[in-house]
Design a protein around this motif. Structure first.
Motif, PDB file in Angstrom:
ATOM      1  N   LYS A 164       0.830  -1.202   0.000  1.00 33.30           N
ATOM      2  CA  LYS A 164       0.000   0.000   0.000  1.00 33.30           C
ATOM      3  C   LYS A 164       0.868   1.257   0.000  1.00 33.30           C
ATOM      4  N   ARG A 165       1.916   1.230   0.792  1.00 33.18           N
ATOM      5  CA  ARG A 165       2.800   2.389   0.867  1.00 33.18           C
ATOM      6  C   ARG A 165       3.534   2.600  -0.459  1.00 33.18           C
ATOM      7  N   ASN A 166       3.992   1.518  -1.069  1.00 36.00           N
ATOM      8  CA  ASN A 166       4.655   1.616  -2.372  1.00 36.00           C
ATOM      9  C   ASN A 166       3.705   2.144  -3.429  1.00 36.00           C
ATOM     10  N   LEU A 167       2.487   1.668  -3.380  1.00 41.52           N
ATOM     11  CA  LEU A 167       1.490   2.103  -4.341  1.00 41.52           C
ATOM     12  C   LEU A 167       1.123   3.562  -4.114  1.00 41.52           C
ATOM     13  N   ALA A 168       1.021   3.970  -2.848  1.00 37.50           N
ATOM     14  CA  ALA A 168       0.729   5.366  -2.532  1.00 37.50           C
ATOM     15  C   ALA A 168       1.812   6.272  -3.115  1.00 37.50           C
TER      16      ALA A 168
END
Length: 328
Positions: A292-296
């Motif tokens: 999720k953090r990478n995608l954000a």
């Protein structure tokens, strides 16, 4: 020390693609695996636990200044041996358009320049990536009224490799060599290249459970640029691989290293055209926090607002703001 020369028959690549740089990039990223595959005897002597240091400027002083007007992708790497000594490994990559009668002489020239500069043992290997059977460099020999010299070096020839054995290897450079072989075999047939490229990317990278992420990312970028396809075939390849990218290899979506590779660039373009949010939701359903953090981070780079990103990936505003600071 080791000097590695990659010799390549001239072929047509994508406009603007730097073939030298592709080899240089993957060697830099996977140096330990490179040595293990091409120089296993040297590999046994190196203590990789102590790290490696790339010293490009030193190599420039020794070799590059003597190669005016030639495209080069040379590297010099300082390594520590298991016996405690520090040595230098030299990697010389050059594209050669035709059989060069002075090739062995040049190999010797690099050897004595390096030896004179560093006074160290040198491991030399020429990697011959073209498929010509006639390209068989002989030792450099010199003889003048009793003064004699014979210089031999190791060679690795793509034209002598067994494709089934390469496919079974767990070393990522076996896949890189396969791609190099396929490049020549499909030089005049883009549709054949399409099939072998799809198989390499799908079977050996995207759906290979035993391939480390760092290998997958480096190989995807290398193969995607090496096996150039016209735009329409790249679009078709994107469609054929999209399910594998979303399900088996989602980590590829979050990799900064390969976001500009042709097929993934086409993938992101397709996702945006078909509905960016819908594509994202499919890719992150019940995803891990790291994903999720990478995608954000990826969404922020695409220009989405903090509020929008927080809603899409289901993170708090504070969390997304922290990610935004890192991305700046």
């Amino acid at each position: 020390m080791g000097e590695v020369l990659v010799l390549e028959k001239r072929v047509i690549y994508s406009p603007g693609t730097d073939y030298d740089a592709l080899w240089k990039k993957i060697i830099s990223e996977l140096f330990e695996e490179f040595i293990l595959f091409f120089a296993p005897d040297l590999y046994e002597a190196i203590d990789f636990g102590k790290g490696i240091v790339f010293l490009e400027q030193e190599l420039h002083k020794v070799i590059i200044k003597h190669k005016k007007g030639k495209k080069i992708a040379d590297k010099i790497v300082k390594v520590s041996l298991k016996n405690g000594e520090e040595k230098y490994v030299f990697i010389h990559i050059e594209i050669q358009g035709k059989k060069d009668p002075d090739f062995s002489k040049r190999m010797f020239t690099y050897f004595y320049r390096l030896f004179d500069r560093f006074q160290e043992n040198i491991y030399s290997i020429a990697i011959l990536t073209d498929l010509s059977k006639s390209n068989n460099p002989q030792p450099f020999q010199y003889s003048f009224y009793g003064t004699e010299l014979t210089y031999r070096f190791n060679t690795y020839k793509f034209n002598e490799e067994d494709i089934p054995s390469l496919k079974k290897s767990t070393n990522p450079f076996a896949i890189a060599v396969l791609a190099g072989i396929y490049l020549h075999q499909t030089e005049k047939n883009y549709h054949k290249r399409y099939e072998v490229k799809k198989k390499l990317l799908k079977d050996f990278i995207l759906t290979n459970p035993n391939l480390k992420s760092i290998y997958a990312e480096a190989l995807f970028y290398f193969i995607d640029y090496l096996l150039y396809l016209p735009h329409e075939l790249t679009k078709q390849l994107t469609k054929d691989l999209s399910i594998n990218i979303e399900k088996e290899a989602k980590h590829m979506l979050y990799s900064e290293k390969i976001k500009e590779a042709p097929t993934l660039a086409e993938y992101f373009k397709t996702v945006r055209e078909e509905g960016f949010e819908k594509g994202i939701e499919k890719g992150i359903e019940k995803g891990k926090m790291e994903e999720k953090r990478n995608l954000a981070a990826e969404l922020l780079r695409e220009g989405f607002s903090v509020e929008k990103v927080a809603k899409m990936v289901k993170l708090s505003l504070d969390e997304v703001k922290e990610i935004e600071k890192i991305c700046e």
